[in-house]
Design a protein around this motif. Structure first.
Motif, PDB file in Angstrom:
ATOM      1  N   VAL B  44       0.832  -1.212   0.000  1.00 48.29           N
ATOM      2  CA  VAL B  44       0.000   0.000   0.000  1.00 48.29           C
ATOM      3  C   VAL B  44       0.865   1.260   0.000  1.00 48.29           C
ATOM      4  CG1 VAL B  44      -2.021  -1.095   1.049  1.00 48.29           C
ATOM      5  CG2 VAL B  44      -0.341   0.055   2.517  1.00 48.29           C
ATOM      6  N   PHE B  72      -2.499  -9.995  -1.177  1.00 42.59           N
ATOM      7  CA  PHE B  72      -2.456  -9.043  -2.301  1.00 42.59           C
ATOM      8  C   PHE B  72      -3.811  -8.355  -2.455  1.00 42.59           C
ATOM      9  CE2 PHE B  72       0.968 -11.720  -4.740  1.00 42.59           C
ATOM     10  CZ  PHE B  72       1.958 -11.205  -3.914  1.00 42.59           C
ATOM     11  N   ASN B  73      -4.883  -9.141  -2.293  1.00 38.87           N
ATOM     12  CA  ASN B  73      -6.226  -8.577  -2.472  1.00 38.87           C
ATOM     13  C   ASN B  73      -6.532  -7.520  -1.417  1.00 38.87           C
ATOM     14  OD1 ASN B  73      -8.868  -8.419  -3.644  1.00 38.87           O
ATOM     15  ND2 ASN B  73      -9.621  -9.537  -1.861  1.00 38.87           N
ATOM     16  N   VAL B  74      -6.131  -7.778  -0.158  1.00 35.00           N
ATOM     17  CA  VAL B  74      -6.328  -6.754   0.880  1.00 35.00           C
ATOM     18  C   VAL B  74      -5.567  -5.484   0.482  1.00 35.00           C
ATOM     19  CG1 VAL B  74      -5.836  -6.117   3.282  1.00 35.00           C
ATOM     20  CG2 VAL B  74      -6.775  -8.375   2.771  1.00 35.00           C
ATOM     21  N   LEU B  76      -4.711  -4.473  -2.468  1.00 32.26           N
ATOM     22  CA  LEU B  76      -5.339  -3.872  -3.644  1.00 32.26           C
ATOM     23  C   LEU B  76      -6.591  -3.096  -3.263  1.00 32.26           C
ATOM     24  CD1 LEU B  76      -5.504  -3.635  -6.753  1.00 32.26           C
ATOM     25  CD2 LEU B  76      -6.694  -5.836  -6.775  1.00 32.26           C
ATOM     26  N   VAL B  77      -7.413  -3.681  -2.411  1.00 30.92           N
ATOM     27  CA  VAL B  77      -8.654  -3.010  -2.008  1.00 30.92           C
ATOM     28  C   VAL B  77      -8.338  -1.778  -1.168  1.00 30.92           C
ATOM     29  CG1 VAL B  77     -10.705  -3.242  -0.540  1.00 30.92           C
ATOM     30  CG2 VAL B  77     -10.171  -5.005  -2.218  1.00 30.92           C
ATOM     31  N   VAL B  78      -7.415  -1.907  -0.201  1.00 32.65           N
ATOM     32  CA  VAL B  78      -7.079  -0.754   0.643  1.00 32.65           C
ATOM     33  C   VAL B  78      -6.389   0.330  -0.180  1.00 32.65           C
ATOM     34  CG1 VAL B  78      -5.698   0.073   2.601  1.00 32.65           C
ATOM     35  CG2 VAL B  78      -6.855  -2.133   2.745  1.00 32.65           C
ATOM     36  N   GLY B  79      -5.429  -0.053  -1.008  1.00 35.95           N
ATOM     37  CA  GLY B  79      -4.576   0.931  -1.686  1.00 35.95           C
ATOM     38  C   GLY B  79      -5.062   1.368  -3.049  1.00 35.95           C
ATOM     39  N   GLY B  80      -5.986   0.619  -3.649  1.00 34.49           N
ATOM     40  CA  GLY B  80      -6.569   1.015  -4.924  1.00 34.49           C
ATOM     41  C   GLY B  80      -5.740   0.632  -6.131  1.00 34.49           C
ATOM     42  N   SER B  81      -6.243   1.047  -7.301  1.00 37.00           N
ATOM     43  CA  SER B  81      -5.630   0.636  -8.573  1.00 37.00           C
ATOM     44  C   SER B  81      -4.209   1.182  -8.733  1.00 37.00           C
ATOM     45  CB  SER B  81      -6.495   1.097  -9.752  1.00 37.00           C
ATOM     46  OG  SER B  81      -6.419   2.491  -9.915  1.00 37.00           O
TER      47      SER B  81
ATOM     48  N   VAL E  77     -11.670   4.067  -6.950  1.00 40.95           N
ATOM     49  CA  VAL E  77     -10.963   2.959  -7.596  1.00 40.95           C
ATOM     50  C   VAL E  77      -9.453   3.220  -7.590  1.00 40.95           C
ATOM     51  CG1 VAL E  77     -10.549   1.825  -9.823  1.00 40.95           C
ATOM     52  CG2 VAL E  77     -12.879   2.117  -8.979  1.00 40.95           C
ATOM     53  N   VAL E  78      -9.045   4.438  -7.931  1.00 40.93           N
ATOM     54  CA  VAL E  78      -7.607   4.751  -7.954  1.00 40.93           C
ATOM     55  C   VAL E  78      -7.020   4.697  -6.548  1.00 40.93           C
ATOM     56  CG1 VAL E  78      -5.842   6.501  -8.438  1.00 40.93           C
ATOM     57  CG2 VAL E  78      -7.750   6.192 -10.021  1.00 40.93           C
ATOM     58  N   GLY E  79      -7.720   5.318  -5.580  1.00 42.57           N
ATOM     59  CA  GLY E  79      -7.143   5.506  -4.247  1.00 42.57           C
ATOM     60  C   GLY E  79      -7.459   4.403  -3.262  1.00 42.57           C
ATOM     61  N   GLY E  80      -8.459   3.567  -3.559  1.00 45.09           N
ATOM     62  CA  GLY E  80      -8.763   2.432  -2.691  1.00 45.09           C
ATOM     63  C   GLY E  80      -9.660   2.771  -1.512  1.00 45.09           C
ATOM     64  N   SER E  81      -9.905   1.744  -0.678  1.00 48.20           N
ATOM     65  CA  SER E  81     -10.856   1.888   0.427  1.00 48.20           C
ATOM     66  C   SER E  81     -10.377   2.897   1.466  1.00 48.20           C
ATOM     67  CB  SER E  81     -11.091   0.530   1.105  1.00 48.20           C
ATOM     68  OG  SER E  81      -9.943   0.127   1.828  1.00 48.20           O
ATOM     69  N   ILE E  82      -9.098   3.223   1.448  1.00 48.32           N
ATOM     70  CA  ILE E  82      -8.583   4.208   2.401  1.00 48.32           C
ATOM     71  C   ILE E  82      -9.210   5.582   2.152  1.00 48.32           C
ATOM     72  CG2 ILE E  82      -6.540   5.161   1.164  1.00 48.32           C
ATOM     73  CD1 ILE E  82      -6.305   3.654   4.635  1.00 48.32           C
TER      74      ILE E  82
ATOM     75  N   ILE F  13      -9.839 -10.215  -6.888  1.00 50.27           N
ATOM     76  CA  ILE F  13      -8.881  -9.408  -7.653  1.00 50.27           C
ATOM     77  C   ILE F  13      -9.416  -9.221  -9.074  1.00 50.27           C
ATOM     78  CG2 ILE F  13      -6.561  -9.379  -8.660  1.00 50.27           C
ATOM     79  CD1 ILE F  13      -5.473 -10.585  -6.108  1.00 50.27           C
ATOM     80  N   PHE F  16     -11.984  -6.584  -8.995  1.00 53.52           N
ATOM     81  CA  PHE F  16     -11.382  -5.251  -8.857  1.00 53.52           C
ATOM     82  C   PHE F  16     -10.895  -4.766 -10.224  1.00 53.52           C
ATOM     83  CE2 PHE F  16      -8.540  -1.874  -8.184  1.00 53.52           C
ATOM     84  CZ  PHE F  16      -8.915  -1.270  -7.004  1.00 53.52           C
TER      85      PHE F  16
END
Lengths: 108, 108, 108, 108, 108, 108
Positions: B44, B72-74, B76-81, E77-82, F13, F16
């Protein structure tokens, strides 16, 4: 407030929220480990609301104080002293969670 | 290069490096969990060198592919694309690690 | 709150806090320069609590208003307009520090 | 490449580049201190190109190795272990700068 | 508070503020698009004050709710769940803006 | 490399990646505006691979050079001088895209 976001009719935002929820469900890794991953990610990215959320979930998953401080220490070393104000608030939230749990146990 | 930094005579930097090493040793949490925490924190924060380091250590701690992809999925979801290019390189590193391990097993 | 963290018994966190304190002590660079480094680092990383801490310390080290604004300007140029809300709060904190100092001088 | 950006005819980008240059000129703070501020800001934001630029300028302003490592240490403590790969490359750049300077002195 | 900063006499900070204002004026891109760019940049960098500022300006430029949520979705989507806590507050601010506008229309 | 990630069997993933693709499709905002949002978000978060991707897509959507530099300027002002190395590489990528397009037009 989430309800308002979900009510906006933006299907993709709704799908993102769904992915966010599912990321922490038990998979190859147990839910407890995943919540600790979310906690440390939130601390190094310095989001108090996200930290609070994962502390509550970690407490529910039975994370002990010693385990919490191990995770906090990883976040502190990776993220540096800039995370200290968030660490302070995290410890405060953890104490509140423990207090609430004891109170509810006593009253039941 | 670490040797040069350590040879600089700056005692505090040396102590920081020591804390960094010890943060991932088995404590209340097992080393495997701590390495996964380091991996997700590094993803992240988007540091390829740090990700590579923790992938190597996670492989040593016996993390399976399914567990890696959960982590990796956590991230990706927390940090985004914005983490996707780092995710790609992480998967590449993981394959190399698995390949090296197989090769060394075959040759022994 | 720091006391609670330190009381947690996590030796490594305690050692990190110690390194954090010592990083700003006079070494090859004077304490004043180090506090300015801490201030600018805190502004570009956008941590109000950290900024406040270093403003207090910089005032103690005799940093003048013109020097503060030179440092603020470096932070603003490096970190961009996203730092402006933090710059505003930093100027507010600086005024409060100056005010408190005058008040305490008058009362003594 | 800067020339191409400046040749784009975007007046505001040109003005930003001008502000960027002037931020490090001697003002209330000496140029040496300002370059150290730029160096630490660049390290905690983890931009190798920016770090290299400020190392070159710091060397020109007479920053000693001990002073460099004091500044590196502040960046490391504030920014955490995620800055270590950048610290490594910074030390490498510093060695190259010192080497080039010695070589040019010898050849003159 | 901006007045105090501008009154500090630091010419470069004043020039930065000027560049900041002009960046969102109509150029090759219309003001509406530029404000949306500012909004999404502020959301992925997670600055609530900046997000609020650009929401107010976007409303003035006639951005519809559906357009806002399209932009929010890109940021998410770019920045994620944060970014979710910031998204929540952004939706709250947007509602307040819409409410204020209706109220002022009714009273005029 | 995306194929390997998608082949990992991690359904979340894959979902996403699907959300990431769809975020830039024409909705209430046109695809061109959404790609510009992705470009500026990628620049302030300083991801060269993401910037390159959105430059290619923006060129396909007919973004002119003047429009690109307007967007670059917003990213530069919001994100500060730390984005300059990424701006440089972005301008380089843009030139390559324009060159390739001319070359392919000539050869057809």
């Amino acid at each position: 407030m989430n309800e308002k976001i979900l009510a906006s009719g933006n299907l993709q935002i709704r799908r993102f929220f769904n992915l966010d929820t599912r990321a922490y469900e038990r998979g190859a890794l147990p839910a407890k480990t995943k919540e600790l991953l979310g906690l440390v990610a939130s601390m190094v990215l310095r989001c108090d609301d996200c930290v609070t959320y994962h502390i509550v979930r970690c407490v529910e998953e039975g994370v002990t104080d010693a385990e919490f401080f191990d995770a906090f220490n990883v976040a502190l070393v990776v993220g540096g002293s800039i995370t200290i104000p968030h660490l302070r608030r995290a410890v405060e939230r953890l104490e509140q969670c423990r207090g609430l749990k004891k109170a509810s146990r006593r009253s039941s």
